[in-house]
Design an enzyme around this catalytic site. Sequence first.
Site, PDB file in Angstrom:
ATOM      1  N   GLY A   1       0.802  -1.225   0.000  1.00 53.78           N
ATOM      2  CA  GLY A   1       0.000   0.000   0.000  1.00 53.78           C
ATOM      3  C   GLY A   1       0.833   1.273   0.000  1.00 53.78           C
ATOM      4  O   GLY A   1       0.288   2.376   0.003  1.00 53.78           O
TER       5      GLY A   1
ATOM      6  N   SER B   1       9.668  -6.818  -0.783  1.00 56.89           N
ATOM      7  CA  SER B   1      11.084  -7.152  -0.527  1.00 56.89           C
ATOM      8  C   SER B   1      11.540  -6.603   0.824  1.00 56.89           C
ATOM      9  O   SER B   1      12.374  -5.697   0.871  1.00 56.89           O
ATOM     10  CB  SER B   1      11.981  -6.673  -1.677  1.00 56.89           C
ATOM     11  OG  SER B   1      11.697  -5.368  -2.102  1.00 56.89           O
TER      12      SER B   1
HETATM   13  N1  LIG Z   1       1.724 -11.609   4.497  1.00 57.67           N
HETATM   14  C1  LIG Z   1       1.807 -10.681   3.537  1.00 57.67           C
HETATM   15  N2  LIG Z   1       2.704  -9.677   3.631  1.00 57.67           N
HETATM   16  C2  LIG Z   1       2.794  -8.771   2.648  1.00 57.67           C
HETATM   17  N3  LIG Z   1       2.029  -8.770   1.520  1.00 57.67           N
HETATM   18  C3  LIG Z   1       1.128  -9.772   1.388  1.00 57.67           C
HETATM   19  C4  LIG Z   1       0.979 -10.752   2.384  1.00 57.67           C
HETATM   20  N4  LIG Z   1      -0.016 -11.603   1.998  1.00 57.67           N
HETATM   21  C5  LIG Z   1      -0.447 -11.182   0.811  1.00 57.67           C
HETATM   22  N5  LIG Z   1       0.222 -10.080   0.432  1.00 57.67           N
HETATM   23  C6  LIG Z   1       0.013  -9.431  -0.871  1.00 57.67           C
HETATM   24  O1  LIG Z   1       1.128  -9.826  -1.663  1.00 57.67           O
HETATM   25  C7  LIG Z   1       1.823  -8.682  -2.152  1.00 57.67           C
HETATM   26  C8  LIG Z   1       3.313  -8.740  -1.789  1.00 57.67           C
HETATM   27  O2  LIG Z   1       3.956  -9.667  -2.586  1.00 57.67           O
HETATM   28  P1  LIG Z   1       5.514  -9.540  -2.807  1.00 57.67           P
HETATM   29  O3  LIG Z   1       5.887 -10.632  -3.732  1.00 57.67           O
HETATM   30  O4  LIG Z   1       5.825  -8.146  -3.217  1.00 57.67           O
HETATM   31  O5  LIG Z   1       6.064  -9.796  -1.335  1.00 57.67           O
HETATM   32  S1  LIG Z   1       7.562 -10.124  -0.871  1.00 57.67           S
HETATM   33  O6  LIG Z   1       8.458  -9.229  -1.634  1.00 57.67           O
HETATM   34  O7  LIG Z   1       7.843 -11.525  -1.165  1.00 57.67           O
HETATM   35  O8  LIG Z   1       7.608  -9.842   0.562  1.00 57.67           O
HETATM   36  C9  LIG Z   1       1.232  -7.468  -1.496  1.00 57.67           C
HETATM   37  O9  LIG Z   1       1.042  -6.586  -2.580  1.00 57.67           O
HETATM   38  P2  LIG Z   1       1.356  -5.042  -2.523  1.00 57.67           P
HETATM   39  O10 LIG Z   1       0.244  -4.498  -1.685  1.00 57.67           O
HETATM   40  O11 LIG Z   1       1.253  -4.636  -3.954  1.00 57.67           O
HETATM   41  O12 LIG Z   1       2.710  -4.790  -1.955  1.00 57.67           O
HETATM   42  C10 LIG Z   1      -0.050  -7.928  -0.864  1.00 57.67           C
HETATM   43  O13 LIG Z   1      -1.122  -7.591  -1.684  1.00 57.67           O
HETATM   44  N1  LIG Z   2       1.266   8.986  -3.802  1.00 61.65           N
HETATM   45  C1  LIG Z   2       0.039   8.514  -3.568  1.00 61.65           C
HETATM   46  N2  LIG Z   2      -0.911   9.306  -3.038  1.00 61.65           N
HETATM   47  C2  LIG Z   2      -2.144   8.842  -2.800  1.00 61.65           C
HETATM   48  N3  LIG Z   2      -2.553   7.572  -3.042  1.00 61.65           N
HETATM   49  C3  LIG Z   2      -1.653   6.736  -3.564  1.00 61.65           C
HETATM   50  C4  LIG Z   2      -0.314   7.146  -3.851  1.00 61.65           C
HETATM   51  N4  LIG Z   2       0.357   6.084  -4.351  1.00 61.65           N
HETATM   52  C5  LIG Z   2      -0.518   5.066  -4.363  1.00 61.65           C
HETATM   53  N5  LIG Z   2      -1.730   5.452  -3.911  1.00 61.65           N
HETATM   54  C6  LIG Z   2      -2.905   4.607  -3.755  1.00 61.65           C
HETATM   55  O1  LIG Z   2      -2.608   3.729  -2.685  1.00 61.65           O
HETATM   56  C7  LIG Z   2      -3.058   2.414  -2.950  1.00 61.65           C
HETATM   57  C8  LIG Z   2      -1.876   1.445  -2.895  1.00 61.65           C
HETATM   58  O2  LIG Z   2      -1.001   1.721  -3.974  1.00 61.65           O
HETATM   59  P1  LIG Z   2      -0.175   0.561  -4.676  1.00 61.65           P
HETATM   60  O3  LIG Z   2       0.591   1.208  -5.787  1.00 61.65           O
HETATM   61  O4  LIG Z   2      -1.041  -0.588  -5.036  1.00 61.65           O
HETATM   62  O5  LIG Z   2       0.821   0.152  -3.501  1.00 61.65           O
HETATM   63  P2  LIG Z   2       1.785  -1.098  -3.375  1.00 61.65           P
HETATM   64  O6  LIG Z   2       2.094  -1.585  -4.751  1.00 61.65           O
HETATM   65  O7  LIG Z   2       2.979  -0.574  -2.660  1.00 61.65           O
HETATM   66  O8  LIG Z   2       1.008  -2.095  -2.568  1.00 61.65           O
HETATM   67  C9  LIG Z   2      -3.745   2.470  -4.302  1.00 61.65           C
HETATM   68  O9  LIG Z   2      -5.145   2.605  -4.077  1.00 61.65           O
HETATM   69  C10 LIG Z   2      -3.188   3.716  -4.953  1.00 61.65           C
HETATM   70  O10 LIG Z   2      -4.106   4.315  -5.825  1.00 61.65           O
END
Ligand SMILES: Nc1ncnc2c1ncn2[C@@H]1O[C@H](COP(=O)(O)OS(=O)(=O)O)[C@@H](OP(=O)(O)O)[C@H]1O
Ligand SMILES: Nc1ncnc2c1ncn2[C@@H]1O[C@H](COP(=O)(O)OP(=O)(O)O)[C@@H](O)[C@H]1O
EC number: 2.7.1.25
Length: 224
Positions: A38, A126
């Site tokens: 997020g 990561s």
């Molecule tokens: N336990 C837990 N911790 C963190 N994230 C979780 C977990 N379970 C599911 N997810 C979802 O999987 C996305 C992260 O995957 P990644 O491959 O980037 O994770 S990692 O680099 O291996 O830690 C991550 O996506 P992003 O929100 O886009 O970062 C989550 O949607």
């Molecule tokens: N700079 C920003 N300001 C406001 N909202 C953002 C910003 N960057 C991302 N978001 C919003 O936050 C949420 C998570 O972004 P996302 O790119 O999916 O994060 P991540 O890949 O790190 O999980 C999405 O709903 C996106 O639209």
Amino acid sequence: MSKEDPIVVWHESSVSREQREKLNAHRGCVVWFTGLSGSGKSTVANAVDRLLFERGVRTYVLDGDNVRHGLNATPAMLTEQFDEAFGQRFGLGFGQQDREENIRRVGAVARLMADAGLVTLTAFVSPYRKDRDSVRATVNAATAAGNDFVEVFVDTPLEVCESRDPKGLYKKARAGEIKNFTGIDAPYEAPNEAEITLDGGTGTPEELAKQVVEHLVALGKITA
Ligand SMILES: Nc1ncnc2c1ncn2[C@@H]1O[C@H](COP(=O)(O)OS(=O)(=O)O)[C@@H](OP(=O)(O)O)[C@H]1O
Ligand SMILES: Nc1ncnc2c1ncn2[C@@H]1O[C@H](COP(=O)(O)OP(=O)(O)O)[C@@H](O)[C@H]1O
């Protein structure tokens, strides 16, 4: 770098990386976004992708969620196609070892893509410093310049990420329905020396993406 195995020998490609880079008129490199779920990794990486594409730079985004739908599918996803044992054996979850393997594989793919001359953008949580440093070493070992890895820390406070919670995962983690969730009951180790740090809690994704492009120009990865 992996150890040598006498039964598997490296085959040199007939087109060199330098030749590919000359054709593209820019270097290949890996721009590695790291940060909490997020924090904005995918959004900003995709905005950078668009800005670079419009400048004629050859790019590709490897996104954690997408890679975990295929190459690094979770055990649950794999068991849909294969039997449960296959999923358990080859799927990658979110324990420390599975995350390490996830990042190792993505690092290896990103290195190949940089070798193909692409500006490769990756968006993975990561969370472990040693895993990111290991990819840094692998990518940088590929060329004499040894500086093709650019780490981008999307530094967004946990409270902000949690308030965004676009997939409702923080809510589930707080309720104990998801275990090992980064920032809740699993660690996130912030980079000490990222090439680029973004204040992901302020500024629009477009502004942050512009900052990344400006840094890439300043670092000599792309031309102004
Ligand atoms: N336990 C837990 N911790 C963190 N994230 C979780 C977990 N379970 C599911 N997810 C979802 O999987 C996305 C992260 O995957 P990644 O491959 O980037 O994770 S990692 O680099 O291996 O830690 C991550 O996506 P992003 O929100 O886009 O970062 C989550 O949607
Ligand atoms: N700079 C920003 N300001 C406001 N909202 C953002 C910003 N960057 C991302 N978001 C919003 O936050 C949420 C998570 O972004 P996302 O790119 O999916 O994060 P991540 O890949 O790190 O999980 C999405 O709903 C996106 O639209």
